[in-house]
Design a protein around this motif. Sequence first.
Motif, PDB file in Angstrom:
ATOM      1  N   PRO A  13       0.793  -1.224   0.000  1.00 63.31           N
ATOM      2  CA  PRO A  13       0.000   0.000   0.000  1.00 63.31           C
ATOM      3  C   PRO A  13       0.829   1.280   0.000  1.00 63.31           C
ATOM      4  O   PRO A  13       0.337   2.333  -0.340  1.00 63.31           O
ATOM      5  CB  PRO A  13      -0.806  -0.117   1.293  1.00 63.31           C
ATOM      6  N   GLU A  14       2.097   1.197   0.367  1.00 66.24           N
ATOM      7  CA  GLU A  14       2.893   2.413   0.507  1.00 66.24           C
ATOM      8  C   GLU A  14       3.340   3.008  -0.814  1.00 66.24           C
ATOM      9  O   GLU A  14       3.662   4.169  -0.891  1.00 66.24           O
ATOM     10  CB  GLU A  14       4.126   2.164   1.393  1.00 66.24           C
ATOM     11  N   GLU A  15       3.348   2.240  -1.875  1.00 65.55           N
ATOM     12  CA  GLU A  15       3.817   2.747  -3.158  1.00 65.55           C
ATOM     13  C   GLU A  15       3.098   2.026  -4.288  1.00 65.55           C
ATOM     14  O   GLU A  15       2.967   0.812  -4.260  1.00 65.55           O
ATOM     15  CB  GLU A  15       5.321   2.497  -3.265  1.00 65.55           C
ATOM     16  N   ALA A  43      -8.865  15.990  -6.892  1.00 65.61           N
ATOM     17  CA  ALA A  43      -8.648  15.064  -5.771  1.00 65.61           C
ATOM     18  C   ALA A  43      -9.908  14.870  -4.937  1.00 65.61           C
ATOM     19  O   ALA A  43     -10.208  13.739  -4.512  1.00 65.61           O
ATOM     20  CB  ALA A  43      -7.496  15.557  -4.894  1.00 65.61           C
ATOM     21  N   LYS A  44     -10.677  15.912  -4.712  1.00 61.91           N
ATOM     22  CA  LYS A  44     -11.884  15.780  -3.881  1.00 61.91           C
ATOM     23  C   LYS A  44     -12.941  14.896  -4.552  1.00 61.91           C
ATOM     24  O   LYS A  44     -13.691  14.200  -3.875  1.00 61.91           O
ATOM     25  CB  LYS A  44     -12.452  17.145  -3.523  1.00 61.91           C
ATOM     26  N   MET A  51     -11.894   6.462  -3.584  1.00 66.68           N
ATOM     27  CA  MET A  51     -10.611   6.061  -4.165  1.00 66.68           C
ATOM     28  C   MET A  51      -9.464   6.774  -3.459  1.00 66.68           C
ATOM     29  O   MET A  51      -9.575   7.942  -3.109  1.00 66.68           O
ATOM     30  CB  MET A  51     -10.577   6.398  -5.660  1.00 66.68           C
ATOM     31  N   GLU A  52      -8.380   6.052  -3.252  1.00 66.65           N
ATOM     32  CA  GLU A  52      -7.151   6.625  -2.706  1.00 66.65           C
ATOM     33  C   GLU A  52      -6.347   7.218  -3.861  1.00 66.65           C
ATOM     34  O   GLU A  52      -6.471   6.763  -5.003  1.00 66.65           O
ATOM     35  CB  GLU A  52      -6.318   5.535  -2.019  1.00 66.65           C
ATOM     36  N   CYS A  57      -7.818   2.818 -11.520  1.00 69.87           N
ATOM     37  CA  CYS A  57      -8.472   3.506 -12.632  1.00 69.87           C
ATOM     38  C   CYS A  57      -9.945   3.127 -12.634  1.00 69.87           C
ATOM     39  O   CYS A  57     -10.301   2.013 -12.275  1.00 69.87           O
ATOM     40  CB  CYS A  57      -7.863   3.067 -13.964  1.00 69.87           C
ATOM     41  N   LEU A  58     -10.764   4.066 -13.032  1.00 70.69           N
ATOM     42  CA  LEU A  58     -12.191   3.807 -13.188  1.00 70.69           C
ATOM     43  C   LEU A  58     -12.650   4.399 -14.511  1.00 70.69           C
ATOM     44  O   LEU A  58     -12.212   5.485 -14.893  1.00 70.69           O
ATOM     45  CB  LEU A  58     -12.999   4.478 -12.066  1.00 70.69           C
ATOM     46  N   CYS A  59     -13.535   3.702 -15.187  1.00 72.99           N
ATOM     47  CA  CYS A  59     -14.157   4.313 -16.363  1.00 72.99           C
ATOM     48  C   CYS A  59     -15.113   5.394 -15.859  1.00 72.99           C
ATOM     49  O   CYS A  59     -15.450   5.444 -14.669  1.00 72.99           O
ATOM     50  CB  CYS A  59     -14.892   3.267 -17.203  1.00 72.99           C
ATOM     51  N   ILE A  60     -15.542   6.257 -16.754  1.00 73.91           N
ATOM     52  CA  ILE A  60     -16.438   7.353 -16.373  1.00 73.91           C
ATOM     53  C   ILE A  60     -17.713   6.817 -15.717  1.00 73.91           C
ATOM     54  O   ILE A  60     -18.158   7.324 -14.691  1.00 73.91           O
ATOM     55  CB  ILE A  60     -16.788   8.218 -17.606  1.00 73.91           C
TER      56      ILE A  60
END
Length: 111
Positions: A13-15, A43-44, A51-52, A57-60
């Motif tokens: 999780p760190e990288e 980012a918001k 999501m972090e 990745c996410l599609c629209i």
Amino acid sequence: MLHRLQHQHRAGPEEPAAARTGWSNQGIRQTVNEFSEVYTVKAKVWEAAGMEPMAGCLCIGCLERRLGRMLTPKDFMRNHPFASLLVTKRLLARRDGRLSTPTIHRGSGDA
């Protein structure tokens, strides 16, 4: 070949996995074509979808499903290099407001 979750788990999780091992060494093929939705949201918006940063990745359609609303031009980072890549009509509708009545895509992905 590793799928995305296996690749992320392997890196920890760190990288992000890509930063530590390099995508090209893991059999992950990256392509951008007329079906690609390559974008960057603020980012918001990404955080509101659960999501972090740099965590996938996410599609629209999947991003909109997580948010419970349609994306608007204000959600996107304007001067990001990704804004110059090929995009789908759906992404143009959200990012640039180019289509008058965009619809939310209910993708079959597992995001």
